[in-house]
Design a protein around this motif. Structure first.
Motif, PDB file in Angstrom:
ATOM      1  N   ALA A 151      65.029  66.170 -83.797  1.00  0.00           N
ATOM      2  CA  ALA A 151      64.086  64.834 -84.193  1.00  0.00           C
ATOM      3  C   ALA A 151      64.476  64.613 -85.623  1.00  0.00           C
ATOM      4  O   ALA A 151      64.630  63.547 -86.068  1.00  0.00           O
ATOM      5  CB  ALA A 151      62.842  65.463 -84.463  1.00  0.00           C
ATOM      6  N   ASP A 152      65.011  65.767 -86.640  1.00  0.00           N
ATOM      7  CA  ASP A 152      65.493  65.353 -87.998  1.00  0.00           C
ATOM      8  C   ASP A 152      66.826  64.604 -87.903  1.00  0.00           C
ATOM      9  O   ASP A 152      67.147  63.831 -88.847  1.00  0.00           O
ATOM     10  CB  ASP A 152      65.634  66.803 -88.738  1.00  0.00           C
ATOM     11  CG  ASP A 152      64.360  67.345 -88.889  1.00  0.00           C
ATOM     12  OD1 ASP A 152      63.138  66.493 -89.056  1.00  0.00           O
ATOM     13  OD2 ASP A 152      64.269  68.634 -89.107  1.00  0.00           O
ATOM     14  N   ILE A 153      67.939  64.888 -86.738  1.00  0.00           N
ATOM     15  CA  ILE A 153      69.237  64.262 -86.813  1.00  0.00           C
ATOM     16  C   ILE A 153      68.756  62.649 -86.297  1.00  0.00           C
ATOM     17  O   ILE A 153      69.427  61.910 -87.018  1.00  0.00           O
ATOM     18  CB  ILE A 153      70.155  64.937 -85.926  1.00  0.00           C
ATOM     19  CG1 ILE A 153      70.246  66.220 -86.350  1.00  0.00           C
ATOM     20  CG2 ILE A 153      71.282  64.106 -85.551  1.00  0.00           C
ATOM     21  CD1 ILE A 153      71.242  67.272 -85.268  1.00  0.00           C
ATOM     22  N   GLU A 154      67.998  62.665 -85.481  1.00  0.00           N
ATOM     23  CA  GLU A 154      67.588  61.146 -85.131  1.00  0.00           C
ATOM     24  C   GLU A 154      66.979  60.292 -86.101  1.00  0.00           C
ATOM     25  O   GLU A 154      67.229  59.230 -86.263  1.00  0.00           O
ATOM     26  CB  GLU A 154      66.637  61.281 -83.858  1.00  0.00           C
ATOM     27  CG  GLU A 154      66.566  59.938 -83.124  1.00  0.00           C
ATOM     28  CD  GLU A 154      67.714  59.371 -82.839  1.00  0.00           C
ATOM     29  OE1 GLU A 154      67.762  57.793 -82.839  1.00  0.00           O
ATOM     30  OE2 GLU A 154      68.734  59.805 -82.191  1.00  0.00           O
ATOM     31  N   SER A 155      66.099  61.156 -86.964  1.00  0.00           N
ATOM     32  CA  SER A 155      65.481  60.473 -87.872  1.00  0.00           C
ATOM     33  C   SER A 155      66.366  60.096 -89.040  1.00  0.00           C
ATOM     34  O   SER A 155      66.550  58.754 -89.609  1.00  0.00           O
ATOM     35  CB  SER A 155      64.285  61.272 -88.697  1.00  0.00           C
ATOM     36  OG  SER A 155      63.772  60.746 -89.713  1.00  0.00           O
ATOM     37  N   ALA A 156      67.457  60.858 -89.243  1.00  0.00           N
ATOM     38  CA  ALA A 156      68.555  60.589 -90.238  1.00  0.00           C
ATOM     39  C   ALA A 156      69.310  59.458 -89.761  1.00  0.00           C
ATOM     40  O   ALA A 156      69.455  58.363 -90.691  1.00  0.00           O
ATOM     41  CB  ALA A 156      69.376  61.577 -90.579  1.00  0.00           C
ATOM     42  N   LYS A 157      69.758  59.429 -88.534  1.00  0.00           N
ATOM     43  CA  LYS A 157      70.265  58.283 -87.867  1.00  0.00           C
ATOM     44  C   LYS A 157      69.546  56.845 -88.084  1.00  0.00           C
ATOM     45  O   LYS A 157      70.137  55.999 -88.237  1.00  0.00           O
ATOM     46  CB  LYS A 157      71.020  58.527 -86.464  1.00  0.00           C
ATOM     47  CG  LYS A 157      72.031  57.801 -85.835  1.00  0.00           C
ATOM     48  CD  LYS A 157      72.269  58.120 -84.582  1.00  0.00           C
ATOM     49  CE  LYS A 157      71.361  57.247 -83.707  1.00  0.00           C
ATOM     50  NZ  LYS A 157      71.643  57.241 -82.450  1.00  0.00           N
ATOM     51  N   ASP A 158      68.506  57.128 -87.908  1.00  0.00           N
ATOM     52  CA  ASP A 158      67.689  55.777 -87.660  1.00  0.00           C
ATOM     53  C   ASP A 158      67.591  55.153 -89.024  1.00  0.00           C
ATOM     54  O   ASP A 158      67.816  53.790 -89.189  1.00  0.00           O
ATOM     55  CB  ASP A 158      65.956  56.170 -87.235  1.00  0.00           C
ATOM     56  CG  ASP A 158      65.243  54.883 -87.023  1.00  0.00           C
ATOM     57  OD1 ASP A 158      65.721  54.167 -86.154  1.00  0.00           O
ATOM     58  OD2 ASP A 158      64.545  54.579 -87.748  1.00  0.00           O
ATOM     59  N   LYS A 159      67.351  56.005 -89.999  1.00  0.00           N
ATOM     60  CA  LYS A 159      67.654  55.375 -91.484  1.00  0.00           C
ATOM     61  C   LYS A 159      69.112  54.999 -91.776  1.00  0.00           C
ATOM     62  O   LYS A 159      68.956  53.828 -92.400  1.00  0.00           O
ATOM     63  CB  LYS A 159      67.360  56.480 -92.492  1.00  0.00           C
ATOM     64  CG  LYS A 159      67.180  56.152 -93.985  1.00  0.00           C
ATOM     65  CD  LYS A 159      66.814  57.351 -94.950  1.00  0.00           C
ATOM     66  CE  LYS A 159      66.745  56.725 -96.341  1.00  0.00           C
ATOM     67  NZ  LYS A 159      68.246  56.266 -96.880  1.00  0.00           N
TER      68      LYS A 159
END
Length: 448
Positions: free
Chosen positions: A198-206
């Motif tokens: 979830a943290d990796i996906e959040s960073a990628k989304d930004k």
């Protein structure tokens, strides 16, 4: 055991040079005129005329300017030819900037996904080094363009015209690649530190939101709805309101993109003919159409291209455009320059050897719009380029059949022209193609 070059060796080489017939005259010619002009064979120019037994009318050529979008221009040109013919719209163009935007955006996401997949490898591993060498660029292949169209559709050029960065992409590419490499540092660190999905996906989304902003500033915001307004060749006015890009493609092009197959001619030992191939880490749209190449002989590739031309449809193809070609004359022919005679040596290599040893690969995509058939066999091909009207003859080139054999690596044809056995093999192997390494020459992107 290694051996250094000695003074005696150099003296011998100088003697060999002086013994070469007309050495002094040849040296002066090459020093004053360059290699190509000195090796030019004018006889090639007399045979490569713009006369063809099959010659499709396609109108004014497009101009990709200072960008590497040849693959995109070539594919959209095959589609606009259909629109021009069906709806009687002379010199109509589709928006290359629209597909350019979405290609850049999707390539950014594709890069991030590959960074995450390879984050457990050392930074100097060959795959990671290959990935970081060019996070994204202008180049591409047919399946990558259809992946974009399947997801985003297309629009007329009038709806999303060119910008400074679409026509001259170096500055934008430099900024975007800097951003992607910086993001790679962050993503690799997150994986190393065992961050949650979830943290990796959040960073990628930004990161993707920032990439979108960069592209919006440089290329503009892609339209989601638009009116298509035009006057046909008979001066009749038309307007089609509230179209989406996908609805426009369905109505005005109407192709089933699944019906078209990429054929390659890669005659190397590791690629048996009549089998399906893909290339690791080659693509743009995550979850979209994947690259699928069916390897055939050059003669089979020609046969299928001719079938499509005979049916009145142009053919997308990829080649090594810089080999044995003159952009001013618009001629592509292995006989155009006689370097063997000029330097009194042999530069001859087979097509397979050029691929294996890095001498050649696909660099540029264009469109076949005609062919000259004599006694049942092709002798030369008419080529629509995307370098504007100043190149070649009003933008059109002529390629000898020998040049096609040696330097054409890919064509795209409708599957209906393939034999039943070829179609059956493609269907059987589609979900499990042979996977080539990321740096395989068949994974080269057309970008000239």
């Amino acid at each position: 055991m290694s051996k250094a070059v000695t003074a005696e060796d150099l003296a011998k080489y100088q003697q060999d040079l002086e013994k070469t017939p007309a050495s002094a005259a040849i040296q002066k010619a090459v020093m004053n005129n360059g290699v190509l002009k000195s090796a030019e064979n004018t006889a090639s120019q007399t045979t490569m005329t713009q006369t063809f037994s099959i010659d499709l009318s396609t109108g004014k050529v497009a101009d990709q300017k200072q960008s590497g979008r040849c693959w995109m221009f070539a594919a959209l040109n095959t589609m606009r030819h259909s629109i021009q013919k069906q709806f009687k719209i002379k010199d109509f163009e589709l928006s290359q900037n629209y597909t350019f935007f979405w290609d850049k955006f999707e390539k950014s996401n594709y890069f991030y996904e590959n960074v995450i997949k390879t984050a457990d490898q050392d930074i100097d591993s060959r795959k990671v080094a290959w990935l970081m060498a060019n996070p994204q660029g202008d180049g591409g292949q047919w399946d990558m363009l259809t992946a974009l169209i399947d997801k985003y559709g297309i629009v007329p050029k009038s709806v999303m015209p060119e910008t400074y960065s679409s026509s001259k992409s170096n500055e934008m590419n430099s900024v975007l690649n800097l951003k992607l490499r910086k993001d790679a540092v962050t993503l690799r660190k997150l994986v190393k530190d065992k961050a949650s999905d979830a943290d990796i996906e959040s960073a990628k989304d930004k990161m993707l939101s920032e990439d979108y902003r960069i592209l919006a500033y440089t290329l503009g915001v892609p339209p989601t709805k638009f009116d298509f307004e035009y006057r046909d060749d008979d001066k009749n006015y038309h307007i089609d309101r509230d179209l989406t890009p996908k609805a426009f493609f369905a109505k005005y092009v109407g192709w089933d993109t699944d019906s078209y197959q990429s054929l390659i001619n890669g005659p190397t030992a590791d690629k048996p003919f009549n089998h399906l191939y893909t290339v690791e880490m080659l693509g743009n749209v995550v979850g979209g159409r994947e690259v699928r190449h069916f390897n055939v002989t050059s003669e089979e590739m020609k046969r299928l291209a001719i079938k499509q031309l005979e049916a009145g449809e142009t053919v997308w193809f990829g080649s090594d455009v810089g080999k044995s070609s003159d952009s001013k004359l618009g001629i592509m022919d292995p006989k155009l320059y006689d370097k063997n005679a000029l330097f009194n040596t042999s530069f001859d290599m087979t097509k397979a050897e050029r691929l294996d040893y890095g001498e050649s690969l696909m660099t540029h995509a264009m469109v076949l719009t005609g062919v000259d058939i004599v006694d049942g066999k092709p002798t030369k091909w008419k080529v629509e380029n995307s370098w504007g009207e100043k190149a070649g003859q009003n933008g059109y080139f002529v390629a000898s059949d020998e040049w096609f054999s040696e330097f054409v690596y890919q064509v795209v044809v409708n599957k209906k022209y393939l034999s039943a056995d070829e179609q059956a093999t493609i269907k059987a192997e589609y979900d499990h193609p042979t996977v080539l390494k990321p740096w395989d020459p068949m994974g080269a992107l057309a970008s000239k």
